[in-house]
Scaffold this active site. Structure first.
Site, PDB file in Angstrom:
ATOM      1  N   GLY A   1      29.493  48.443  51.875  1.00 50.79           N
ATOM      2  CA  GLY A   1      28.854  49.103  51.598  1.00 50.79           C
ATOM      3  C   GLY A   1      29.574  50.790  51.589  1.00 50.79           C
ATOM      4  O   GLY A   1      29.234  50.903  53.098  1.00 50.79           O
ATOM      5  N   HIS A   2      30.339  50.988  51.339  1.00 47.02           N
ATOM      6  CA  HIS A   2      30.094  52.257  51.286  1.00 47.02           C
ATOM      7  C   HIS A   2      29.731  53.659  50.406  1.00 47.02           C
ATOM      8  O   HIS A   2      29.785  53.470  49.591  1.00 47.02           O
ATOM      9  CB  HIS A   2      32.902  52.543  51.218  1.00 47.02           C
ATOM     10  CG  HIS A   2      32.901  51.573  51.906  1.00 47.02           C
ATOM     11  ND1 HIS A   2      34.306  51.369  51.926  1.00 47.02           N
ATOM     12  CD2 HIS A   2      32.729  50.985  53.327  1.00 47.02           C
ATOM     13  CE1 HIS A   2      34.960  50.611  52.774  1.00 47.02           C
ATOM     14  NE2 HIS A   2      33.644  49.947  53.436  1.00 47.02           N
TER      15      HIS A   2
ATOM     16  N   LYS B   1      33.314  55.549  56.947  1.00 42.48           N
ATOM     17  CA  LYS B   1      34.193  55.842  56.607  1.00 42.48           C
ATOM     18  C   LYS B   1      34.754  55.671  54.802  1.00 42.48           C
ATOM     19  O   LYS B   1      35.899  56.758  54.709  1.00 42.48           O
ATOM     20  CB  LYS B   1      34.919  54.160  56.148  1.00 42.48           C
ATOM     21  CG  LYS B   1      35.228  53.512  57.725  1.00 42.48           C
ATOM     22  CD  LYS B   1      35.865  52.239  57.868  1.00 42.48           C
ATOM     23  CE  LYS B   1      34.693  51.233  57.042  1.00 42.48           C
ATOM     24  NZ  LYS B   1      34.072  51.071  57.902  1.00 42.48           N
TER      25      LYS B   1
ATOM     26  N   ASP C   1      29.672  51.186  59.102  1.00 40.17           N
ATOM     27  CA  ASP C   1      28.208  51.985  58.682  1.00 40.17           C
ATOM     28  C   ASP C   1      28.947  53.304  59.716  1.00 40.17           C
ATOM     29  O   ASP C   1      27.752  53.957  60.187  1.00 40.17           O
ATOM     30  CB  ASP C   1      26.913  51.528  59.058  1.00 40.17           C
ATOM     31  CG  ASP C   1      26.880  50.141  58.555  1.00 40.17           C
ATOM     32  OD1 ASP C   1      27.678  50.155  57.667  1.00 40.17           O
ATOM     33  OD2 ASP C   1      26.425  49.485  59.279  1.00 40.17           O
TER      34      ASP C   1
ATOM     35  N   PRO D   1      17.536  47.442  57.149  1.00 45.61           N
ATOM     36  CA  PRO D   1      17.021  48.275  58.873  1.00 45.61           C
ATOM     37  C   PRO D   1      18.333  48.052  59.777  1.00 45.61           C
ATOM     38  O   PRO D   1      18.997  47.063  60.066  1.00 45.61           O
ATOM     39  CB  PRO D   1      15.674  48.070  58.960  1.00 45.61           C
ATOM     40  CG  PRO D   1      15.013  46.751  59.186  1.00 45.61           C
ATOM     41  CD  PRO D   1      15.985  46.576  58.075  1.00 45.61           C
TER      42      PRO D   1
ATOM     43  N   GLN E   1      34.062  47.194  57.548  1.00 47.39           N
ATOM     44  CA  GLN E   1      33.683  47.064  58.838  1.00 47.39           C
ATOM     45  C   GLN E   1      33.648  47.614  59.459  1.00 47.39           C
ATOM     46  O   GLN E   1      34.078  48.648  59.626  1.00 47.39           O
ATOM     47  CB  GLN E   1      33.077  45.431  58.832  1.00 47.39           C
ATOM     48  CG  GLN E   1      32.524  44.326  57.413  1.00 47.39           C
ATOM     49  CD  GLN E   1      32.831  43.857  56.683  1.00 47.39           C
ATOM     50  OE1 GLN E   1      33.983  44.256  56.494  1.00 47.39           O
ATOM     51  NE2 GLN E   1      32.302  44.812  55.473  1.00 47.39           N
TER      52      GLN E   1
ATOM     53  N   ARG F   1      43.124  26.217  53.151  1.00 44.65           N
ATOM     54  CA  ARG F   1      43.944  25.315  52.909  1.00 44.65           C
ATOM     55  C   ARG F   1      43.258  25.036  50.950  1.00 44.65           C
ATOM     56  O   ARG F   1      44.198  24.170  50.974  1.00 44.65           O
ATOM     57  CB  ARG F   1      45.024  25.084  53.091  1.00 44.65           C
ATOM     58  CG  ARG F   1      46.048  24.799  53.839  1.00 44.65           C
ATOM     59  CD  ARG F   1      47.016  24.520  54.234  1.00 44.65           C
ATOM     60  NE  ARG F   1      46.401  23.820  55.927  1.00 44.65           N
ATOM     61  CZ  ARG F   1      46.882  23.103  57.054  1.00 44.65           C
ATOM     62  NH1 ARG F   1      47.999  23.059  56.780  1.00 44.65           N
ATOM     63  NH2 ARG F   1      45.787  21.984  57.588  1.00 44.65           N
TER      64      ARG F   1
ATOM     65  N   THR G   1      32.266  39.322  61.152  1.00 45.27           N
ATOM     66  CA  THR G   1      32.450  39.301  60.172  1.00 45.27           C
ATOM     67  C   THR G   1      33.588  38.455  59.773  1.00 45.27           C
ATOM     68  O   THR G   1      33.603  37.563  61.587  1.00 45.27           O
ATOM     69  CB  THR G   1      32.318  39.813  59.236  1.00 45.27           C
ATOM     70  OG1 THR G   1      32.324  39.418  57.535  1.00 45.27           O
ATOM     71  CG2 THR G   1      33.262  40.932  59.787  1.00 45.27           C
TER      72      THR G   1
HETATM   73  P1  IMP Z   1      29.139  38.529  56.577  1.00 46.47           P
HETATM   74  O1  IMP Z   1      29.990  39.841  56.211  1.00 46.47           O
HETATM   75  O2  IMP Z   1      27.890  39.087  55.152  1.00 46.47           O
HETATM   76  O3  IMP Z   1      29.838  37.213  57.005  1.00 46.47           O
HETATM   77  O4  IMP Z   1      28.360  39.222  57.872  1.00 46.47           O
HETATM   78  C1  IMP Z   1      28.947  39.300  59.251  1.00 46.47           C
HETATM   79  C2  IMP Z   1      27.900  40.163  60.154  1.00 46.47           C
HETATM   80  O5  IMP Z   1      28.528  41.027  60.122  1.00 46.47           O
HETATM   81  C3  IMP Z   1      26.823  40.456  60.034  1.00 46.47           C
HETATM   82  O6  IMP Z   1      25.966  40.858  60.702  1.00 46.47           O
HETATM   83  C4  IMP Z   1      26.391  41.401  58.995  1.00 46.47           C
HETATM   84  O7  IMP Z   1      25.700  42.456  59.354  1.00 46.47           O
HETATM   85  C5  IMP Z   1      27.362  42.242  59.381  1.00 46.47           C
HETATM   86  N1  IMP Z   1      28.588  43.239  58.120  1.00 46.47           N
HETATM   87  C6  IMP Z   1      29.284  42.700  57.398  1.00 46.47           C
HETATM   88  N2  IMP Z   1      29.467  43.663  56.523  1.00 46.47           N
HETATM   89  C7  IMP Z   1      28.492  45.026  57.127  1.00 46.47           C
HETATM   90  C8  IMP Z   1      29.284  46.470  57.088  1.00 46.47           C
HETATM   91  O8  IMP Z   1      29.877  46.756  56.117  1.00 46.47           O
HETATM   92  N3  IMP Z   1      28.861  47.075  57.998  1.00 46.47           N
HETATM   93  C9  IMP Z   1      27.431  46.304  58.599  1.00 46.47           C
HETATM   94  N4  IMP Z   1      27.628  45.696  59.031  1.00 46.47           N
HETATM   95  C10 IMP Z   1      28.092  44.269  58.710  1.00 46.47           C
END
Ligand code: IMP
Length: 508
Positions: free
Chosen positions: A51-52, A26, A23, A368, A255, A155, A270
């Site tokens: 989310g871009h 990018k 966030d 938030p 991310q 796998r 993630t």
């Molecule tokens: P997951 O990727 O949905 O499994 O989430 C794992 C962790 O990564 C959580 O804390 C999410 O809030 C964080 N996360 C995943 N994608 C994003 C992103 O695009 N921006 C910020 N945090 C993310």
């Protein structure tokens, strides 16, 4: 644009990654380089958890899967969803339709045939785990990301190409679901039923009262999606590899380094490697194919979504608990705390005011984002992974702050802890961020406080016009973290971008 083109002088493959927990903006920079430089734009990791946000004039586009270069599709730019991506066909089709409604045809979009296929059981298992893990939950986006990569490494995963072969799809799906039966049986069936009613999971279309998931309905739906997407599905690893060094390739990170499964604040991460190494691999390349990496640093605050340690968080555990409560959105937060200023003496309330000023609410979930001050030890950690060229974003958000604290090191504020040959005892000071949650939870930040610049900087067009007080913390960041600030972003629009330095092309 002439000045800015110096950045990519001699560069054929450019990667844009985030130094923090995502966030950081990018999307703006991928769109920016896609417009005038790149021929090919590739996403290599993550999935619809990302989310871009891209702003062009008055319009805002939020993309989760389709690369942020897609707005330049009509100019012949090729956008690729690479093989490392967790691919959710429902989300991709949704985005393709949304873009079509805006007149963007996606004529040059390609989807890797070997991208990892997100299936209903992945989203179900992600949500079941989160709903039953109590204090052990990660705060995932619920998009099935962890379980998809677990299946891949275990796998038993499926790939995008399976949607084109109904018999193969059915065989593989049956096998993987049979393996998971024991797992499904360990959860409450009623909770599973409720989760499967969610629109992201087909509003009940995949639910079966006997077996939890209906294989035939899943196969039927995925084959239909496969037909709709077939014109986009291709061997993109080969396509990209054949063009290295010959065309301009832009790798779009998702991310951030601190969320990388290999290098981040594990287990609050993630499930893909968000560093440049993971990105290159997921795009079908090697890390050494990348000529230049630009790492994005949000300044002078940072954010995190979901759970996990965050030493500089404004309001500490109070903010963590507030942001991770179900149902808190920008609107509910406004009802609870209508009038706040970014100079509020209560750090928790100041954090909310900064979140509001920076519009820091999840593009994927609306949650938030937790807010804290810039943490230089974490920038140093990311520098080690990514290299030293950075872009500073969101500089305009703190323009009204009277003081800008910048964390430069930590004091260990917990019981003694051994980290390999290192011993951290209470009161020990250290300037390295150690991505070990037990250490990070006990890392009390130490700050240098700068006076604010108290001026609107959104109209800046050159460094010469910048307020002096803004230059000091930037200079401090460069010296303390050993980074080279290449660009400043002073607003969401493409033109609100200022060249600060030429990149240093030595990779590390
Ligand atoms: P997951 O990727 O949905 O499994 O989430 C794992 C962790 O990564 C959580 O804390 C999410 O809030 C964080 N996360 C995943 N994608 C994003 C992103 O695009 N921006 C910020 N945090 C993310």
């Amino acid at each position: 644009m002439n000045d800015l083109s110096r950045i990519v002088n001699g560069v054929r493959t450019l990667a844009i990654v985030c130094f923090q927990w995502g966030d950081t903006g990018k999307g703006k920079f991928v769109d920016f380089f896609a417009e005038w430089w790149a021929d090919i734009i590739v996403r290599g990791t993550g999935g619809s958890n990302a989310g871009h946000t891209i702003r062009v004039g008055d319009k805002e586009y939020i993309l989760h899967l389709v690369p942020s270069g897609i707005l330049h599709d009509a100019a012949g730019k090729v956008n690729i969803i690479g093989s490392g991506v967790a691919f959710d066909p429902r989300q991709a089709i949704h985005e393709i339709h949304l873009l079509a409604a805006e007149g963007i045809r996606c004529a040059n979009l390609k989807i890797a045939l070997n991208a990892k296929l997100v299936l209903p059981h992945h989203m179900l298992l992600d949500r079941l785990r989160e709903s039953s893990a109590g204090e052990g939950r990660i705060g995932t986006t619920g998009r099935g990301i962890g379980p998809v990569y677990v299946d891949h490494v275990g796998r038993s995963g499926l790939i995008v190409n399976d949607m084109l072969n109904p018999t193969v799809l059915a065989r593989k799906l049956k096998r993987t679901l049979a393996e998971k039966k024991v797992l499904f049986d360990s959860y409450d069936p009623e909770t599973a039923r409720q989760i499967l009613q969610h629109p992201d999971l087909g509003s009940g279309a995949f639910w079966d009262p006997r077996t939890t998931l209906n294989t035939d309905a899943t196969v039927e739906q995925y084959v239909a999606w496969g037909k709709e997407l077939s014109e986009f599905i291709d061997d993109t690893d080969e396509y990209v590899a054949n063009r290295v060094g010959r065309q301009n390739i832009l790798l779009e990170g998702a991310q951030g380094n601190l969320l990388s499964v290999d290098h981040g604040t594990y287990p609050y991460v993630t499930s893909s490697d968000c560093s440049v190494a993971g990105l290159a691999k997921g795009a079908g390349l090697h890390e050494h194919d990348v000529d230049l990496t630009l790492g994005i640093v949000k300044a002078f605050y940072m954010t995190r979504v979901g759970r996990g340690p965050f030493p500089t968080e404004l309001g500490g555990p109070q903010s963590d608990a507030w942001c991770n409560q179900a149902g808190i959105t920008a609107a509910t937060e406004m009802q609870h705390h209508p009038a706040l200023t970014v100079n509020d003496p209560d750090p928790f309330l100041q954090g909310i005011a900064i979140r509001r000023a920076g519009k820091e609410y999840g593009a994927t979930t609306g949650r938030p984002r937790r807010v804290g001050w810039l943490d230089i030890p974490l920038v140093r950690l990311s520098r080690r992974l990514t290299g030293l060229n950075v872009i500073l974003t969101k500089l305009d958000v703190l323009s009204e702050c009277d003081e800008i604290p910048v964390c430069y090191s930590y004091e260990h504020d917990g019981p003694w802890y051994r980290y390999g040959r290192r011993l951290l005892y209470r009161g020990a000071r250290h300037g390295d961020a150690i991505p070990d949650c037990d250490i990070m939870q006990s890392s009390k930040p130490r700050y240098t406080v700068f006076p604010g610049w108290n001026a609107d900087i959104t109209g800046l067009t050159s460094l010469e016009e910048a307020p002096e007080m803004l230059c000091y913390p930037i200079q401090y960041l460069q010296e303390e973290a050993g980074v080279n600030v290449v660009l400043w972003s002073v607003g969401p629009d493409r033109q609100q971008t200022i060249l600060a330095n030429d990149p240093i092309l030595a990779k590390r």
